[in-house]
Design a protein around this motif. Structure first.
Motif, PDB file in Angstrom:
ATOM      1  N   TRP A  11      -2.230   5.680  -1.224  1.00 54.15           N
ATOM      2  CA  TRP A  11      -1.051   6.340  -0.679  1.00 54.15           C
ATOM      3  C   TRP A  11      -1.009   7.799  -1.079  1.00 54.15           C
ATOM      4  O   TRP A  11      -1.669   8.218  -2.019  1.00 54.15           O
ATOM      5  CB  TRP A  11       0.232   5.634  -1.123  1.00 54.15           C
ATOM      6  CG  TRP A  11       0.458   5.605  -2.609  1.00 54.15           C
ATOM      7  CD1 TRP A  11       0.913   6.638  -3.402  1.00 54.15           C
ATOM      8  CD2 TRP A  11       0.274   4.505  -3.491  1.00 54.15           C
ATOM      9  NE1 TRP A  11       1.011   6.232  -4.713  1.00 54.15           N
ATOM     10  CE2 TRP A  11       0.631   4.917  -4.799  1.00 54.15           C
ATOM     11  CE3 TRP A  11      -0.150   3.200  -3.309  1.00 54.15           C
ATOM     12  CZ2 TRP A  11       0.565   4.079  -5.903  1.00 54.15           C
ATOM     13  CZ3 TRP A  11      -0.214   2.374  -4.416  1.00 54.15           C
ATOM     14  CH2 TRP A  11       0.144   2.807  -5.692  1.00 54.15           C
ATOM     15  N   CYS A  21      -3.360  -0.212   3.227  1.00 55.68           N
ATOM     16  CA  CYS A  21      -3.480  -1.471   2.484  1.00 55.68           C
ATOM     17  C   CYS A  21      -4.378  -2.371   3.330  1.00 55.68           C
ATOM     18  O   CYS A  21      -3.916  -3.006   4.282  1.00 55.68           O
ATOM     19  CB  CYS A  21      -2.104  -2.084   2.270  1.00 55.68           C
ATOM     20  SG  CYS A  21      -2.103  -3.543   1.225  1.00 55.68           S
ATOM     21  N   PHE A  42       5.342  -3.252   1.819  1.00 53.74           N
ATOM     22  CA  PHE A  42       4.686  -3.280   0.507  1.00 53.74           C
ATOM     23  C   PHE A  42       5.730  -3.180  -0.606  1.00 53.74           C
ATOM     24  O   PHE A  42       5.660  -3.895  -1.596  1.00 53.74           O
ATOM     25  CB  PHE A  42       3.671  -2.136   0.419  1.00 53.74           C
ATOM     26  CG  PHE A  42       2.888  -2.087  -0.851  1.00 53.74           C
ATOM     27  CD1 PHE A  42       1.981  -3.074  -1.169  1.00 53.74           C
ATOM     28  CD2 PHE A  42       3.041  -1.019  -1.736  1.00 53.74           C
ATOM     29  CE1 PHE A  42       1.241  -3.017  -2.342  1.00 53.74           C
ATOM     30  CE2 PHE A  42       2.312  -0.951  -2.903  1.00 53.74           C
ATOM     31  CZ  PHE A  42       1.408  -1.953  -3.206  1.00 53.74           C
ATOM     32  N   VAL A  56      -5.620  -0.296  -1.705  1.00 54.49           N
ATOM     33  CA  VAL A  56      -4.285   0.244  -1.500  1.00 54.49           C
ATOM     34  C   VAL A  56      -4.348   1.722  -1.861  1.00 54.49           C
ATOM     35  O   VAL A  56      -4.762   2.067  -2.969  1.00 54.49           O
ATOM     36  CB  VAL A  56      -3.237  -0.479  -2.382  1.00 54.49           C
ATOM     37  CG1 VAL A  56      -1.853   0.083  -2.143  1.00 54.49           C
ATOM     38  CG2 VAL A  56      -3.265  -1.979  -2.131  1.00 54.49           C
TER      39      VAL A  56
END
Length: 113
Positions: free
Chosen positions: A66, A52, A12, A64
């Protein structure tokens, strides 16, 4: 493997460096991050999770998400800005509830009435 999300994060980051929406400082920030962690396994200290995937409602919409160490806050701000520049929507907080959780919540609300 249990750390496959680290390889996805690394890919990514490489993909994001190609974005025409990046300004020079952001591009430098991403490139420095990539150089700092040449092996995805080294990211384990700073990147705790990365997802993702296409959304369930729309395969053309990508989710997406994180979780990173505080030291990557600047990088994450740059990523959010670029994703929004590409038409993304930023959402903070817990993930949406699954259907079983929604059913239990609805039953509890009905029971309280």
């Amino acid at each position: 493997s249990g750390k496959s999300y680290l390889r996805r994060w690394a890919k990514f980051m490489l993909a994001m460096t190609q974005s025409p929406q990046l300004d020079d400082a952001e591009k430098q920030l991403l490139e420095t991050h990539i150089e700092q962690y040449p092996s995805p396994d080294e990211l384990a200290v700073s990147v705790q999770a990365f997802i993702c995937v296409p959304t369930h409602d729309d395969a053309n919409c990508i989710r997406v998400a994180w979780a990173t160490a505080q030291e990557l806050n600047g990088l994450c701000r740059a990523l959010r800005r670029v994703l929004v520049a590409h038409g993304g929507v930023i959402k903070f907080g817990p993930p949406p509830r699954n259907s079983a959780e929604r059913a239990v919540r609805a039953a509890l609300i009905a029971f309280r009435r």
